[in-house]
Motif scaffolding. Sequence first.
Motif, PDB file in Angstrom:
ATOM      1  N   LYS A 147     -17.795 -51.721 -48.945  1.00  0.00           N
ATOM      2  CA  LYS A 147     -18.794 -52.159 -49.921  1.00  0.00           C
ATOM      3  C   LYS A 147     -19.930 -51.167 -50.075  1.00  0.00           C
ATOM      4  N   GLU A 148     -20.118 -50.264 -49.095  1.00  0.00           N
ATOM      5  CA  GLU A 148     -21.119 -49.209 -49.212  1.00  0.00           C
ATOM      6  C   GLU A 148     -20.742 -48.059 -48.281  1.00  0.00           C
ATOM      7  N   LYS A 149     -21.527 -46.948 -48.382  1.00  0.00           N
ATOM      8  CA  LYS A 149     -21.152 -45.721 -47.689  1.00  0.00           C
ATOM      9  C   LYS A 149     -21.972 -45.485 -46.431  1.00  0.00           C
ATOM     10  N   SER A 150     -22.708 -46.462 -45.955  1.00  0.00           N
ATOM     11  CA  SER A 150     -23.536 -46.275 -44.768  1.00  0.00           C
ATOM     12  C   SER A 150     -22.669 -46.111 -43.533  1.00  0.00           C
ATOM     13  N   ASP A 151     -23.212 -45.399 -42.524  1.00  0.00           N
ATOM     14  CA  ASP A 151     -22.417 -45.185 -41.314  1.00  0.00           C
ATOM     15  C   ASP A 151     -22.177 -46.488 -40.564  1.00  0.00           C
ATOM     16  N   THR A 152     -23.090 -47.455 -40.704  1.00  0.00           N
ATOM     17  CA  THR A 152     -22.886 -48.738 -40.020  1.00  0.00           C
ATOM     18  C   THR A 152     -21.678 -49.477 -40.591  1.00  0.00           C
ATOM     19  N   VAL A 153     -21.589 -49.518 -41.906  1.00  0.00           N
ATOM     20  CA  VAL A 153     -20.443 -50.175 -42.536  1.00  0.00           C
ATOM     21  C   VAL A 153     -19.165 -49.424 -42.215  1.00  0.00           C
ATOM     22  N   THR A 154     -19.238 -48.082 -42.222  1.00  0.00           N
ATOM     23  CA  THR A 154     -18.065 -47.273 -41.898  1.00  0.00           C
ATOM     24  C   THR A 154     -17.556 -47.584 -40.496  1.00  0.00           C
ATOM     25  N   VAL A 155     -18.477 -47.653 -39.533  1.00  0.00           N
ATOM     26  CA  VAL A 155     -18.101 -47.960 -38.153  1.00  0.00           C
ATOM     27  C   VAL A 155     -17.516 -49.364 -38.056  1.00  0.00           C
ATOM     28  N   LEU A 156     -18.171 -50.316 -38.686  1.00  0.00           N
ATOM     29  CA  LEU A 156     -17.700 -51.702 -38.651  1.00  0.00           C
ATOM     30  C   LEU A 156     -16.279 -51.803 -39.194  1.00  0.00           C
ATOM     31  N   GLU A 157     -16.040 -51.167 -40.323  1.00  0.00           N
ATOM     32  CA  GLU A 157     -14.722 -51.266 -40.949  1.00  0.00           C
ATOM     33  C   GLU A 157     -13.666 -50.481 -40.176  1.00  0.00           C
ATOM     34  N   LYS A 158     -14.086 -49.377 -39.544  1.00  0.00           N
ATOM     35  CA  LYS A 158     -13.129 -48.592 -38.756  1.00  0.00           C
ATOM     36  C   LYS A 158     -12.654 -49.417 -37.547  1.00  0.00           C
ATOM     37  N   ILE A 159     -13.610 -49.987 -36.819  1.00  0.00           N
ATOM     38  CA  ILE A 159     -13.233 -50.829 -35.677  1.00  0.00           C
ATOM     39  C   ILE A 159     -12.450 -52.041 -36.168  1.00  0.00           C
ATOM     40  N   GLY A 160     -12.914 -52.620 -37.273  1.00  0.00           N
ATOM     41  CA  GLY A 160     -12.248 -53.795 -37.822  1.00  0.00           C
ATOM     42  C   GLY A 160     -10.810 -53.538 -38.228  1.00  0.00           C
ATOM     43  N   HIS A 161     -10.566 -52.350 -38.768  1.00  0.00           N
ATOM     44  CA  HIS A 161      -9.200 -51.999 -39.171  1.00  0.00           C
ATOM     45  C   HIS A 161      -8.246 -52.017 -37.974  1.00  0.00           C
ATOM     46  N   PHE A 162      -8.675 -51.379 -36.879  1.00  0.00           N
ATOM     47  CA  PHE A 162      -7.792 -51.322 -35.708  1.00  0.00           C
ATOM     48  C   PHE A 162      -7.770 -52.647 -34.952  1.00  0.00           C
ATOM     49  N   LEU A 163      -8.808 -53.449 -35.108  1.00  0.00           N
ATOM     50  CA  LEU A 163      -8.778 -54.808 -34.571  1.00  0.00           C
ATOM     51  C   LEU A 163      -7.719 -55.627 -35.315  1.00  0.00           C
ATOM     52  N   ASP A 164      -7.674 -55.463 -36.640  1.00  0.00           N
ATOM     53  CA  ASP A 164      -6.643 -56.150 -37.430  1.00  0.00           C
ATOM     54  C   ASP A 164      -5.246 -55.693 -37.019  1.00  0.00           C
ATOM     55  N   GLU A 165      -5.091 -54.380 -36.840  1.00  0.00           N
ATOM     56  CA  GLU A 165      -3.776 -53.861 -36.451  1.00  0.00           C
ATOM     57  C   GLU A 165      -3.345 -54.403 -35.085  1.00  0.00           C
ATOM     58  N   GLU A 166      -4.286 -54.501 -34.154  1.00  0.00           N
ATOM     59  CA  GLU A 166      -3.974 -55.038 -32.827  1.00  0.00           C
ATOM     60  C   GLU A 166      -3.547 -56.498 -32.928  1.00  0.00           C
ATOM     61  N   ASN A 167      -4.234 -57.267 -33.770  1.00  0.00           N
ATOM     62  CA  ASN A 167      -3.866 -58.669 -33.973  1.00  0.00           C
ATOM     63  C   ASN A 167      -2.464 -58.790 -34.563  1.00  0.00           C
ATOM     64  N   THR A 168      -2.195 -57.971 -35.571  1.00  0.00           N
ATOM     65  CA  THR A 168      -0.893 -58.019 -36.224  1.00  0.00           C
ATOM     66  C   THR A 168       0.226 -57.654 -35.239  1.00  0.00           C
ATOM     67  N   SER A 169      -0.022 -56.613 -34.460  1.00  0.00           N
ATOM     68  CA  SER A 169       0.983 -56.167 -33.488  1.00  0.00           C
ATOM     69  C   SER A 169       1.283 -57.264 -32.460  1.00  0.00           C
ATOM     70  N   LEU A 170       0.240 -57.902 -31.941  1.00  0.00           N
ATOM     71  CA  LEU A 170       0.438 -58.953 -30.945  1.00  0.00           C
ATOM     72  C   LEU A 170       1.089 -60.183 -31.565  1.00  0.00           C
ATOM     73  N   TYR A 171       0.730 -60.498 -32.796  1.00  0.00           N
ATOM     74  CA  TYR A 171       1.344 -61.640 -33.477  1.00  0.00           C
ATOM     75  C   TYR A 171       2.845 -61.414 -33.629  1.00  0.00           C
ATOM     76  N   GLU A 172       3.192 -60.195 -34.071  1.00  0.00           N
ATOM     77  CA  GLU A 172       4.610 -59.873 -34.262  1.00  0.00           C
ATOM     78  C   GLU A 172       5.367 -59.849 -32.923  1.00  0.00           C
ATOM     79  N   LYS A 173       4.654 -59.618 -31.846  1.00  0.00           N
ATOM     80  CA  LYS A 173       5.285 -59.603 -30.523  1.00  0.00           C
ATOM     81  C   LYS A 173       5.553 -61.012 -30.012  1.00  0.00           C
ATOM     82  N   PHE A 174       4.576 -61.914 -30.191  1.00  0.00           N
ATOM     83  CA  PHE A 174       4.677 -63.230 -29.562  1.00  0.00           C
ATOM     84  C   PHE A 174       5.267 -64.310 -30.467  1.00  0.00           C
ATOM     85  N   LYS A 175       5.131 -64.188 -31.777  1.00  0.00           N
ATOM     86  CA  LYS A 175       5.624 -65.239 -32.677  1.00  0.00           C
ATOM     87  C   LYS A 175       7.136 -65.449 -32.560  1.00  0.00           C
ATOM     88  N   PRO A 176       7.928 -64.377 -32.457  1.00  0.00           N
ATOM     89  CA  PRO A 176       9.386 -64.602 -32.326  1.00  0.00           C
ATOM     90  C   PRO A 176       9.794 -65.289 -31.027  1.00  0.00           C
TER      91      PRO A 176
END
Length: 633
Positions: free
Chosen positions: A175-204
């Motif tokens: 939503k903006e180019k500030s370093d705070t938003v960039t950091v938040l979204e960067k961590i958030g992206h890999f947090l989402d990936e970690e959630n997806t990976s674990l979901y795909e591991k345990f759901k089956p």
Amino acid sequence: MSDPLKHECGIALLRLKKPLDFYLKKYGTAFYGLNKMYLLMEKQHNRGQDGAGLANIKLDMEPGERYISRVRSNGQKPIQEIFQNVNARFEEIEKENPALLKDLDYLKSNAGFTGEVFLGHLRYGTYGRNSIESCHPFLRQSNWMTRSLLVAGNFNLTNNDELFNMLLKIGQHPKEKSDTVTVLEKIGHFLDEENTSLYEKFKPLGYSNRDVYNTIADQINIEDILKRSSGDWDGGYVMAGMIGHGDAFVLRDPNGIRPAFWYEDDEVCVVTSERPVIQTAFNVSIEDIKEVKPGHALIIKKSGDVKEVEINPSTKVTQCSFERIYFSRPGDKDIYKERKELGRLMLPQLLKHIDNDVDNSVFSFIPNSAETSFYGLIKGLEDYQNEVKFDLLKEKGGNLSDEELKSILSRRTRIEKIAIKDTKLRTFITQDDGRDDLVEHVYDITYGTVNENKDNLVVIDDSIVRGTTLKKSILRILDRLNPKQIVVLSSAPQIRFPDCYGIDMAKMGDFIAFTATIELLKEQGKQNVIDEVYKKCKEQEGLPKEQIKNYVKELYAIYTDEEISNKVAELLKPEDNKSDVKIIFQSVENLKIACPNHTGDWYFTGNYPTPGGNKVVNKAFINYIEGSNERAY
């Protein structure tokens, strides 16, 4: 610092490790954590007065119940406003039924900030808007607890453009180019990936959706998320975060530029930007408090387990020396000692400039933040006086009369409170019209303290950046006492280069040492040196930051520190001042002696600890030559 700077922010993270009824029974209040957060933030209010924020996470809440609370303020007194806002709800409850203030089940279900994990932030905005949206903690919310993220930090990144473009490449639309938003979204992206990976591991494996997310909360790998998020960050940072289910972390940059300290016992785990804050709030000894290692993260799991792990290898630790000189409060045992030593080490230079005439010299400090270095200077002067007395007594032997003996023993360093800052007047000055006349009266003078046209008047400042307040106010006021000469000591070396890791020093033209150097070059017909450095800088504009060199150093290499200091004095001396003015800066060598463990000195030497620093100084010099008032990062 007579010219105030905006600088490093402050953080406070607190995890209550026991059930809430433990604190109610032991301390008699359900608001033990909230009260401690107020102390942790208030005791760090020096680190940020543009805004503040507080967030809280409640553990083990049922679906449909609110588990994240956040409040922020950019008002005149942001910390007080935050806690007034929080307490307003408890005042309502008290009016309804005072007994409910000790009903933990009711409070967790019906009132915010009654959880177990707290994150507070104090903001100094180095640039950009000072709106409520700029205040931390930043929140990235999701319907899944393990994807909800709060982040607050004390940081500046030099490569925010690169990081922003990386987010675009992975498909995000920040939503903006500030370093705070960039950091938040960067961590958030890999947090989402970690959630997806674990979901795909345990759901089956046959787990229900709810059981899957409970398992994710237990298994989520914060260490890996931080490694993937921060590997390409260039800058100084202490990044604190909380995830909705209750995990928390504090990550420090590999060079250790920004500070972070932590303490743990069986009741709490706490992290702050300054060490004495923890000592005061929890009444613990200095030996019990640890420093978060450079390049490491302190990870606090929902279970209460705490571990410190390496995230980014530390190749060269360069902790910020300005923390020691100015920013941190002097209540820290080591900082107090170091600031005194900074003052004491200035004595040889001072004695040279006043021809050892201590008897006809008056000593003081401006502003209050220079008081500790002043004590060190006076201690050095006392030792010097004792040496002089010893030599006189030894020279005279037993041939001294009582009057001569009394005269020698009565030699004292003359200490006076010369100037007092009128803080109310300072607050009043908001308009440009007539500002200079008001600035001149920010300090009140103590008349009758100096023998006119006979005494040297020596004042110590902790650092001189722009010198504006010296020129427009302090030197004019001191001149009213009619001293023979005014000597201003700076316990910090000459600030020659921009900072890009947290301090609001981004433009070359703001540094009086740089301005003095440029004036010397022009006066001596060396414009070609300036032009050549500009050419070298322009040729680097398109290069990756890793290939850029700091050619601005070449401007300073032509002159001695004393030559530049003399020019600074000439530029800062008001035209109508009758007294001679001398300005003496600390040497970089003495800085290293006083603060041996904090070797970050890039603003003095141009030796930046990360490649982004060279990129910033390169751009800052180009901006200066081309007349651009833009920041260099």
